[in-house]
Every structure is written in structure tokens, then in C-alpha cells.
Design an enzyme around this catalytic site. Structure first.
Site, PDB file in Angstrom:
ATOM      1  N   ASP A  14      -0.886  -4.224  12.506  1.00  0.00           N
ATOM      2  CA  ASP A  14      -1.203  -5.654  12.239  1.00  0.00           C
ATOM      3  C   ASP A  14      -0.352  -6.496  12.396  1.00  0.00           C
ATOM      4  O   ASP A  14       0.603  -6.514  11.718  1.00  0.00           O
ATOM      5  CB  ASP A  14      -1.938  -5.532  10.932  1.00  0.00           C
ATOM      6  CG  ASP A  14      -3.261  -4.728  10.794  1.00  0.00           C
ATOM      7  OD1 ASP A  14      -3.692  -4.302  11.790  1.00  0.00           O
ATOM      8  OD2 ASP A  14      -3.605  -4.495   9.444  1.00  0.00           O
ATOM      9  N   ALA A 250      -8.542  -4.975   4.908  1.00  0.00           N
ATOM     10  CA  ALA A 250      -8.351  -3.547   4.481  1.00  0.00           C
ATOM     11  C   ALA A 250      -9.068  -3.253   2.956  1.00  0.00           C
ATOM     12  O   ALA A 250      -8.950  -2.090   2.658  1.00  0.00           O
ATOM     13  CB  ALA A 250      -7.051  -2.962   4.388  1.00  0.00           C
ATOM     14  N   ALA A 251      -9.668  -4.347   2.358  1.00  0.00           N
ATOM     15  CA  ALA A 251     -10.223  -3.928   0.979  1.00  0.00           C
ATOM     16  C   ALA A 251     -11.340  -3.102   1.212  1.00  0.00           C
ATOM     17  O   ALA A 251     -11.643  -2.016   0.378  1.00  0.00           O
ATOM     18  CB  ALA A 251     -10.890  -5.416   0.482  1.00  0.00           C
ATOM     19  N   GLY A 252     -12.165  -3.247   2.536  1.00  0.00           N
ATOM     20  CA  GLY A 252     -13.083  -2.195   2.591  1.00  0.00           C
ATOM     21  C   GLY A 252     -12.718  -0.710   3.093  1.00  0.00           C
ATOM     22  O   GLY A 252     -13.367   0.300   2.634  1.00  0.00           O
ATOM     23  N   ASP A 253     -11.471  -0.662   3.796  1.00  0.00           N
ATOM     24  CA  ASP A 253     -11.184   0.632   3.925  1.00  0.00           C
ATOM     25  C   ASP A 253     -10.286   1.199   2.646  1.00  0.00           C
ATOM     26  O   ASP A 253     -10.639   2.449   2.478  1.00  0.00           O
ATOM     27  CB  ASP A 253      -9.797   0.250   5.038  1.00  0.00           C
ATOM     28  CG  ASP A 253     -10.203  -0.070   6.315  1.00  0.00           C
ATOM     29  OD1 ASP A 253     -11.553   0.332   6.524  1.00  0.00           O
ATOM     30  OD2 ASP A 253      -9.393  -0.706   6.927  1.00  0.00           O
TER      31      ASP A 253
END
Length: 308
Positions: A14, A250-253
């Protein structure tokens, strides 16, 4: 057993720029600062689970470049088994270009590189690794035909499948009916159902439609509102946890990795979703993807301090 959790998916480096606002079409803006952080939805989910103490292995593809070693080393630091990684000759590793605005919201462009060199034959090489898992985690940053092949193998061996349907795209019913757990956000569940999800009632409506396609459990992520979990026994709502958001990348990851970790530990759906909600909330309080994810001690301290 090789690992309780096996992740098949993407690895990206990233490249992140902070901006006051996102640019309009044709506009050039000056950003405030720049940093690089290991990412990719597959690697993020593996890293999150590993950092929380889960037994996790990842199957992925990298290019022949400087990023490959950095991405592998970062996963190893989280105790993720990386022996099933392959380097693809003549390809670059995946790269994500990310802008983060003053509210902490992000926009992302992904150049998949080696991630899109996956083939169904690649997946079949690792059938034994998949067979020995308790949960197989899948996302959509590798070719869909490879996601399908991995799901078929898992189903044949009665391995539970957790699908994060991101990036959002139409998915065949053949895939959905093999999924035990799906963890979409509002945009992804709208893509899959045509229902605009804004609150608990609309999340339940959309979740029931997905359940009718054969999915076992639908975990609808509503951002800071919370999570709606729907299975054969009904729906439960878990409110969001209030934190100061710095970067939502990346909160969902992190949620997915934590949810899988809790499931393989034998926790109930409600407890697993609550634990994952806490991990997702903590993740947005720091910049970066994997760099922002909490370990077990920090997560449990955070949960202990929450009003119940």
C-alpha cells in the site's frame, strides 16, 4: 493439521497519501504525507488472525521485486505460515494506491500484478493444505475462477468457507451456495442484493435474501453503526464501538480475520462478531493496513473497558 485458518488471496504494498480532500476529475492536489504499508485483502486478513494468535497459513502470489520480501517478512512477523507463497517470474507484486482524507475515509486503486496470475491449477496444488483447515478465507482480489475452485475444494472436504465479497462485484449463485459465512459491508451487500443497506431493518432484509441463496450466516457490516448477524435462528444486532477514526483502511479485513479467529476458538456467533467488531474499531484508530491491527492483549483490554 497444517493450520486452523487458511487464507487464499492477495498481497499488495500500500502506498498511502494523506490529503485534506480527494481530488475532483482532472484536479491535482498537494498531499500532506506519504507512507508505505503491507496490505492486500488476503494478507491483511491472514495478518489480523495471526496477530491475534490464530494458527493461520496463507496461499498467495508475489512478483519478483523488492516488495515481495517485505510483504513476506511482515506476515512472518505475525506468525503466518508463508511456505505456500509463490513468486511469479516477470510480474510485479500487487500495489495499492490509497488516499486518506481529513475524516479518515479512503479511496483505493489496486494494480493486482502477480495476484492475477493465480489459476485454478495453482489452487489445486494446495488441496491438502485446504483439506486440513477448519476455515478457508476467501476474498475477490484474485480471479473469480480461482475463488470458485478453492470453494469447491473446501466444500468437498467439509471445510467451512468465509467469504469477504470485496471488491464488490456480481457473484454466481454457485459460489454463494457454498459459503458458510459472508461478511459484506453496505456497498457489497447492495451489489449482491440490489437493496440499499442503511440500517438494521434493511440489513436484515438483504441478509435474508442472501440466506435464500444458500449462505449459512450473513454478517452485515454497517460501519460505525455496528454489525447485523443473520443465520437460521434469526438476526442479532451488535452496536458499533465509538472510537476516533484516523484511517479506515483494512478495518473490514481486520474484522474478517478476527471473526475467523473467534470461530475456530469455538465462540458463539454473537461473541465472535463482538470480538471482531472490537478489532475493527481498534484498527481505524491508527494509520496503515496491517500496521494498524491490534494484538490479543490490546483487544481484550479494549473490550474489558467497554460498557456492557
Amino acid at each position: 493439521m497444517i493450520a486452523d485458518i487458511v487464507v487464499i488471496g492477495s498481497l499488495n504494498m500500500d502506498m498511502v497519501v494523506r490529503v485534506d480532500r480527494r481530488p475532483e476529475q482532472g484536479e491535482t492536489l498537494l498531499g500532506r504525507d506519504f507512507f508505505m504499508s503491507p496490505g492486500g485483502k488476503g494478507a491483511n486478513q491472514a495478518y489480523a488472525a495471526g496477530k491475534l494468535g490464530a494458527s493461520v497459513a496463507m496461499i498467495g502470489q508475489l512478483g519478483e521485486d523488492l516488495f515481495a520480501g517485505q510483504l513476506l517478512n511482515n506476515l512472518s512477523d505475525a506468525r503466518v505460515e508463508t511456505r505456500y507463497m509463490e513468486k511469479v517470474q516477470g510480474q510485479s507484486s500487487g500495489v495499492a494506491l490509497i488516499t486518506i482524507d481529513s475524516e479518515g475515509d479512503n479511496s483505493i486503486i489496486v494494480a493486482p500484478g502477480a495476484n492475477f496470475s493465480f489459476t485454478p491449477a495453482t489452487i489445486r496444488k494446495y488441496e491438502e493444505v485446504i483439506r486440513q483447515a477448519k476455515i478457508l478465507m476467501l476474498q475477490l482480489e484474485i480471479p473469480l475462477e480461482c475463488v470458485m475452485e478453492a470453494a469447491r475444494i473446501a466444500k468437498a472436504h467439509k471445510v467451512q468457507i468465509l467469504l469477504d465479497p470485496a471488491p464488490a462485484q456480481p457473484l454466481p449463485d454457485e459460489l454463494l451456495c457454498m459459503v458458510d459465512y459472508i461478511v459484506p459491508n453496505e456497498a457489497e451487500i447492495a451489489q449482491l442484493t440490489g437493496i440499499q443497506v442503511m440500517d438494521e431493518p434493511s440489513a436484515i432484509e438483504a441478509s435474508l435474501l442472501l440466506r435464500n441463496k444458500g449462505i449459512g450466516t450473513v454478517v452485515s457490516k454497517l460501519g460505525d453503526q455496528g454489525v447485523v448477524v443473520t443465520d437460521a435462528s434469526g438476526s442479532i444486532f451488535i452496536p458499533g464501538m465509538k472510537v476516533d477514526a484516523v484511517d479506515t483502511t483494512a478495518a473490514g479485513d481486520a474484522f474478517a480475520g478476527a471473526f475467523a479467529t473467534a470461530l475456530v476458538e469455538g465462540r458463539s456467533l454473537k461473541d465472535a462478531a463482538y470480538f471482531a467488531n472490537a478489532v475493527g474499531a481498534l484498527t481505524v484508530t491508527k494509520p496503515g493496513a496491517q500496521a494498524s491491527m491490534p494484538d490479543r492483549q490490546l483487544t481484550e483490554s479494549f473490550i474489558k473497558a467497554l460498557p456492557r
